[in-house]
Structures are given as structure tokens and as C-alpha cells.
Scaffold this motif. Structure first.
Motif, PDB file in Angstrom:
ATOM      1  N   ILE A   1      33.478  28.148  49.587  1.00  0.00           N
ATOM      2  CA  ILE A   1      34.546  27.640  48.756  1.00  0.00           C
ATOM      3  C   ILE A   1      33.939  27.083  47.470  1.00  0.00           C
ATOM      4  O   ILE A   1      32.814  26.570  47.473  1.00  0.00           O
ATOM      5  N   GLY A   2      34.642  27.246  46.376  1.00  0.00           N
ATOM      6  CA  GLY A   2      34.123  26.758  45.102  1.00  0.00           C
ATOM      7  C   GLY A   2      35.260  26.484  44.138  1.00  0.00           C
ATOM      8  O   GLY A   2      36.409  26.873  44.364  1.00  0.00           O
ATOM      9  N   VAL A   3      34.928  25.816  43.048  1.00  0.00           N
ATOM     10  CA  VAL A   3      35.906  25.467  42.027  1.00  0.00           C
ATOM     11  C   VAL A   3      35.363  25.913  40.674  1.00  0.00           C
ATOM     12  O   VAL A   3      34.180  25.702  40.366  1.00  0.00           O
ATOM     13  N   SER A   4      36.210  26.542  39.871  1.00  0.00           N
ATOM     14  CA  SER A   4      35.806  26.958  38.529  1.00  0.00           C
ATOM     15  C   SER A   4      36.916  26.630  37.542  1.00  0.00           C
ATOM     16  O   SER A   4      38.087  26.503  37.917  1.00  0.00           O
ATOM     17  N   VAL A   5      36.538  26.476  36.291  1.00  0.00           N
ATOM     18  CA  VAL A   5      37.499  26.220  35.230  1.00  0.00           C
ATOM     19  C   VAL A   5      37.814  27.547  34.558  1.00  0.00           C
ATOM     20  O   VAL A   5      36.919  28.238  34.090  1.00  0.00           O
ATOM     21  N   ARG A   6      39.084  27.938  34.538  1.00  0.00           N
ATOM     22  CA  ARG A   6      39.471  29.218  33.949  1.00  0.00           C
ATOM     23  C   ARG A   6      40.197  29.061  32.622  1.00  0.00           C
ATOM     24  O   ARG A   6      40.336  30.004  31.872  1.00  0.00           O
ATOM     25  N   ASN A   7      40.738  27.889  32.355  1.00  0.00           N
ATOM     26  CA  ASN A   7      41.370  27.648  31.068  1.00  0.00           C
ATOM     27  C   ASN A   7      41.275  26.165  30.744  1.00  0.00           C
ATOM     28  O   ASN A   7      40.707  25.389  31.510  1.00  0.00           O
ATOM     29  N   HIS A   8      41.849  25.755  29.628  1.00  0.00           N
ATOM     30  CA  HIS A   8      41.650  24.394  29.138  1.00  0.00           C
ATOM     31  C   HIS A   8      42.384  23.347  29.960  1.00  0.00           C
ATOM     32  O   HIS A   8      42.035  22.163  29.899  1.00  0.00           O
ATOM     33  N   ASP A   9      43.389  23.750  30.749  1.00  0.00           N
ATOM     34  CA  ASP A   9      44.177  22.734  31.434  1.00  0.00           C
ATOM     35  C   ASP A   9      44.281  22.953  32.937  1.00  0.00           C
ATOM     36  O   ASP A   9      45.168  22.393  33.587  1.00  0.00           O
ATOM     37  N   GLY A  10      43.404  23.749  33.508  1.00  0.00           N
ATOM     38  CA  GLY A  10      43.516  24.011  34.933  1.00  0.00           C
ATOM     39  C   GLY A  10      42.210  24.414  35.574  1.00  0.00           C
ATOM     40  O   GLY A  10      41.190  24.584  34.902  1.00  0.00           O
ATOM     41  N   VAL A  11      42.248  24.554  36.888  1.00  0.00           N
ATOM     42  CA  VAL A  11      41.080  24.967  37.657  1.00  0.00           C
ATOM     43  C   VAL A  11      41.512  26.046  38.640  1.00  0.00           C
ATOM     44  O   VAL A  11      42.698  26.237  38.926  1.00  0.00           O
ATOM     45  N   VAL A  12      40.504  26.735  39.169  1.00  0.00           N
ATOM     46  CA  VAL A  12      40.737  27.725  40.213  1.00  0.00           C
ATOM     47  C   VAL A  12      39.867  27.367  41.406  1.00  0.00           C
ATOM     48  O   VAL A  12      38.649  27.205  41.270  1.00  0.00           O
ATOM     49  N   VAL A  13      40.506  27.210  42.546  1.00  0.00           N
ATOM     50  CA  VAL A  13      39.798  26.992  43.804  1.00  0.00           C
ATOM     51  C   VAL A  13      39.680  28.347  44.503  1.00  0.00           C
ATOM     52  O   VAL A  13      40.687  29.024  44.724  1.00  0.00           O
ATOM     53  N   SER A  14      38.450  28.733  44.816  1.00  0.00           N
ATOM     54  CA  SER A  14      38.208  30.044  45.406  1.00  0.00           C
ATOM     55  C   SER A  14      37.604  29.890  46.793  1.00  0.00           C
ATOM     56  O   SER A  14      36.619  29.154  46.962  1.00  0.00           O
ATOM     57  N   ALA A  15      38.186  30.565  47.771  1.00  0.00           N
ATOM     58  CA  ALA A  15      37.679  30.544  49.144  1.00  0.00           C
ATOM     59  C   ALA A  15      37.496  31.977  49.620  1.00  0.00           C
ATOM     60  O   ALA A  15      38.337  32.844  49.353  1.00  0.00           O
ATOM     61  N   THR A  16      36.386  32.249  50.305  1.00  0.00           N
ATOM     62  CA  THR A  16      36.129  33.588  50.828  1.00  0.00           C
ATOM     63  C   THR A  16      35.682  33.512  52.270  1.00  0.00           C
ATOM     64  O   THR A  16      35.040  32.550  52.692  1.00  0.00           O
ATOM     65  N   THR A  17      36.023  34.553  53.000  1.00  0.00           N
ATOM     66  CA  THR A  17      35.576  34.718  54.382  1.00  0.00           C
ATOM     67  C   THR A  17      34.943  36.097  54.509  1.00  0.00           C
ATOM     68  O   THR A  17      35.565  37.108  54.146  1.00  0.00           O
ATOM     69  N   ILE A  18      33.712  36.135  54.997  1.00  0.00           N
ATOM     70  CA  ILE A  18      32.984  37.388  55.153  1.00  0.00           C
ATOM     71  C   ILE A  18      32.860  37.721  56.632  1.00  0.00           C
ATOM     72  O   ILE A  18      32.454  36.876  57.436  1.00  0.00           O
ATOM     73  N   ASP A  19      33.218  38.948  56.977  1.00  0.00           N
ATOM     74  CA  ASP A  19      33.042  39.469  58.327  1.00  0.00           C
ATOM     75  C   ASP A  19      31.976  40.554  58.255  1.00  0.00           C
ATOM     76  O   ASP A  19      32.254  41.682  57.839  1.00  0.00           O
ATOM     77  N   SER A  20      30.751  40.206  58.642  1.00  0.00           N
ATOM     78  CA  SER A  20      29.640  41.153  58.508  1.00  0.00           C
ATOM     79  C   SER A  20      29.796  42.363  59.406  1.00  0.00           C
ATOM     80  O   SER A  20      29.382  43.473  59.048  1.00  0.00           O
ATOM     81  N   ALA A  21      30.384  42.179  60.582  1.00  0.00           N
ATOM     82  CA  ALA A  21      30.558  43.286  61.512  1.00  0.00           C
ATOM     83  C   ALA A  21      31.540  44.324  60.954  1.00  0.00           C
ATOM     84  O   ALA A  21      31.308  45.534  61.039  1.00  0.00           O
ATOM     85  N   GLU A  22      32.638  43.841  60.365  1.00  0.00           N
ATOM     86  CA  GLU A  22      33.643  44.743  59.799  1.00  0.00           C
ATOM     87  C   GLU A  22      33.336  45.117  58.352  1.00  0.00           C
ATOM     88  O   GLU A  22      34.007  45.975  57.772  1.00  0.00           O
ATOM     89  N   GLN A  23      32.353  44.457  57.749  1.00  0.00           N
ATOM     90  CA  GLN A  23      31.964  44.668  56.359  1.00  0.00           C
ATOM     91  C   GLN A  23      33.133  44.395  55.400  1.00  0.00           C
ATOM     92  O   GLN A  23      33.417  45.173  54.496  1.00  0.00           O
ATOM     93  N   THR A  24      33.779  43.272  55.613  1.00  0.00           N
ATOM     94  CA  THR A  24      34.913  42.912  54.784  1.00  0.00           C
ATOM     95  C   THR A  24      34.732  41.527  54.182  1.00  0.00           C
ATOM     96  O   THR A  24      34.057  40.667  54.742  1.00  0.00           O
ATOM     97  N   ILE A  25      35.345  41.328  53.035  1.00  0.00           N
ATOM     98  CA  ILE A  25      35.467  40.017  52.404  1.00  0.00           C
ATOM     99  C   ILE A  25      36.946  39.805  52.118  1.00  0.00           C
ATOM    100  O   ILE A  25      37.593  40.659  51.493  1.00  0.00           O
ATOM    101  N   ILE A  26      37.471  38.703  52.567  1.00  0.00           N
ATOM    102  CA  ILE A  26      38.828  38.306  52.227  1.00  0.00           C
ATOM    103  C   ILE A  26      38.740  37.029  51.407  1.00  0.00           C
ATOM    104  O   ILE A  26      38.054  36.080  51.803  1.00  0.00           O
ATOM    105  N   GLY A  27      39.383  37.036  50.261  1.00  0.00           N
ATOM    106  CA  GLY A  27      39.296  35.890  49.374  1.00  0.00           C
ATOM    107  C   GLY A  27      40.656  35.438  48.895  1.00  0.00           C
ATOM    108  O   GLY A  27      41.652  36.171  48.969  1.00  0.00           O
ATOM    109  N   GLN A  28      40.690  34.215  48.410  1.00  0.00           N
ATOM    110  CA  GLN A  28      41.905  33.650  47.842  1.00  0.00           C
ATOM    111  C   GLN A  28      41.525  32.785  46.650  1.00  0.00           C
ATOM    112  O   GLN A  28      40.674  31.897  46.763  1.00  0.00           O
ATOM    113  N   HIS A  29      42.102  33.075  45.499  1.00  0.00           N
ATOM    114  CA  HIS A  29      41.989  32.211  44.334  1.00  0.00           C
ATOM    115  C   HIS A  29      43.294  31.432  44.210  1.00  0.00           C
ATOM    116  O   HIS A  29      44.373  32.038  44.112  1.00  0.00           O
ATOM    117  N   LEU A  30      43.210  30.121  44.208  1.00  0.00           N
ATOM    118  CA  LEU A  30      44.373  29.283  43.947  1.00  0.00           C
ATOM    119  C   LEU A  30      44.229  28.713  42.543  1.00  0.00           C
ATOM    120  O   LEU A  30      43.366  27.874  42.284  1.00  0.00           O
TER     121      LEU A  30
END
Length: 249
Positions: free
Chosen positions: A164-193
Motif C-alpha cells: 500500500i502506498g500514497v502518492s500526490v497526483r494533483n495540487h489538492d488531492g492524494v491517491v492511495v494505492s493498494a495491490t495484491t499479488i498472487d504469485s501462483a496465478e501470476q496476477t496483480i489486483i490493484g485499487q487506486h483511491l
């Protein structure tokens, strides 16, 4: 309900247009610097056979524009109407709403098929990815090539399962990003809020990655042979060790 009085959109990640539905309105602002469009265009134009360039996942035309400026006839495919609505006619002569697993063209005729920035990995099954590559092979002219940019999946096999991480994308807000990696299925599921003065916007995404060797094997199954592999598009290639650019014929 967010502060602006709107329900956050619920996006079905199984739909072919899911990525475009989630990111069309911010794509050029967030991802304008993921690669150099001119270097990408130069790379493609130097390898393109006779015939137009077909770009799968043309999006907003970020790469199609310099290809057109360089003299190519570009036909752009995207599953997202939202993305295509932002792609100017000056960037791609034809902008077609279609699923890249089943393309509306007769066999042969394309000098290059371009699949940039993990577009193939947005297809969430190996069967679907094979269908895309089979369509590419079917559509190539005799001297045509498939040019594909993708993350190096082998670097994700031992990555942390959650982050999980936080980044600044514009002058008045932030984006919280969370990812889940499944190595067996070789998938990444993510969500930017995205949280800003307009409220909260949910931007989900999913990738199913392949290692470079798995990608070569899948391509071989549909009759494509890798002839080149690079760590990027041009002079800054060594600065992008997480991804690769592969050329198939």
C-alpha cells in the motif's frame, strides 16, 4: 456516496473495457511519462514492414500521434469507448471499438502490430492472451512484426503479496494505492483511491503477467518467433529494468 454527491463507479474487472472505464479521464495526466512516445514511434517505424500499423489498446492516441506524424497509417483498436472518445482523428485514421481477442479484419496486410505498456496483460487469462497473439499473427503481412511492451513478470514472482502506498497526483488531492499479488496465478489486483476536492474515485485494475520466457512460449504456440528483445524503446532503455520490449515475426 462521496462529497460531490456521486456514487463511486463499480467496475467489473472481467469486462474487456474495464481499464479504460477506470482510467480514461486521468490517463494522459497520470501516465504521460511512462515512456517516450517519440522513441516508441521511432522504434516501431524502423521495424515496420509494408502496410499500416495496428495499435491494440490505442487509448487516447499518446503513441498513435507520433507514429502518424512519422508517416505511418495507424489503425487504433480499443475496447473502451471512453478511451476512444479521447483519441483524436489526427492520431489514428481509424479508431475502432473492438475486443482485441477477436479483431474485425481479414488476414494479412499489417506491417506492424503494436501492443504497448502491459496491454496484453490486461487480458486476465492465458487463453485470452493466446487469442490476442493468434490474432496478431493472423493479421501480419509477410514482412510484418508484432512489437510488445510488458513488465518482466519474473521480477514479480517473489514480490510481497500485499502493498500500500500514497502518492500526490494533483495540487489538492492524494491517491492511495493498494495491490495484491498472487504469485501462483501470476496476477496483480490493484485499487487506486483518488481523494480530492471532487470526492473519492475508485480506479481498480488487474494484470495477469507472463515471464519473458513464458511470453516467448505462448507466442510460439501461435506461430510467432521472437527476433529481438530490449529493456526499453531507445536511449533510456537501461533505465527501465522492470519492463522489456519484444519483437516477434
Amino acid at each position: 456516496m462521496n462529497e460531490a454527491g456521486h456514487e463511486p463507479a463499480i467496475i467489473n474487472l472481467d469486462r474487456a473495457d474495464a481499464y479504460g472505464a477506470a482510467f480514461a479521464d486521468v490517463y494522459d495526466y497520470w501516465y504521460h511519462d511512462i515512456s517516450d512516445p517519440q522513441e516508441t514511434a521511432t522504434f516501431v517505424l524502423e521495424r515496420c514492414g509494408v502496410g499500416p500499423v495496428l495499435e491494440l489498446g490505442v487509448g487516447t492516441g499518446r503513441l498513435a500521434q507520433p507514429l502518424t506524424d512519422g508517416g505511418a497509417t495507424v489503425i487504433g483498436i480499443d475496447a473502451s469507448a471512453a478511451m476512444l472518445s479521447l483519441c483524436p482523428v489526427e492520431a489514428a485514421r481509424y479508431r475502432i471499438l473492438a475486443d482485441m481477442r477477436s479483431l474485425p479484419f481479414r488476414a494479412g496486410g499489417f506491417g506492424a502490430v503494436l501492443i504497448a505498456f502491459n496491454t496484453l496483460f490486461n487480458i486476465a487469462s492465458v487463453q485470452g492472451q493466446r487469442m490476442v497473439l493468434a490474432e496478431c499473427q493472423r493479421l501480419l503481412a509477410n514482412d510484418g512484426v508484432v512489437i510488445l511492451e510488458a513488465i518482466d513478470g519474473s521480477l514479480l514472482q517473489h514480490a510481497p503479496s500485499e502493498s500500500i502506498g500514497v502518492s500526490v497526483r494533483n495540487h489538492d488531492g492524494v491517491v492511495v494505492s493498494a495491490t495484491t499479488i498472487d504469485s501462483a496465478e501470476q496476477t496483480i489486483i490493484g485499487q487506486h483511491l483518488q481523494i480530492d476536492s471532487d470526492g473519492i474515485a475508485a480506479r481498480p485494475w488487474r494484470l495477469r503477467w507472463l515471464t519473458p520466457s513464458q511470453l516467448d512460449e505462448l507466442a510460439a504456440q501461435v506461430g510467432l518467433t521472437r527476433i529481438e528483445r530490449h529493456l526499453g524503446w531507445g536511449a533510456a532503455a537501461s533505465e527501465s529494468p522492470l519492463s522489456h520490449v519484444s519483437v516477434y515475426r
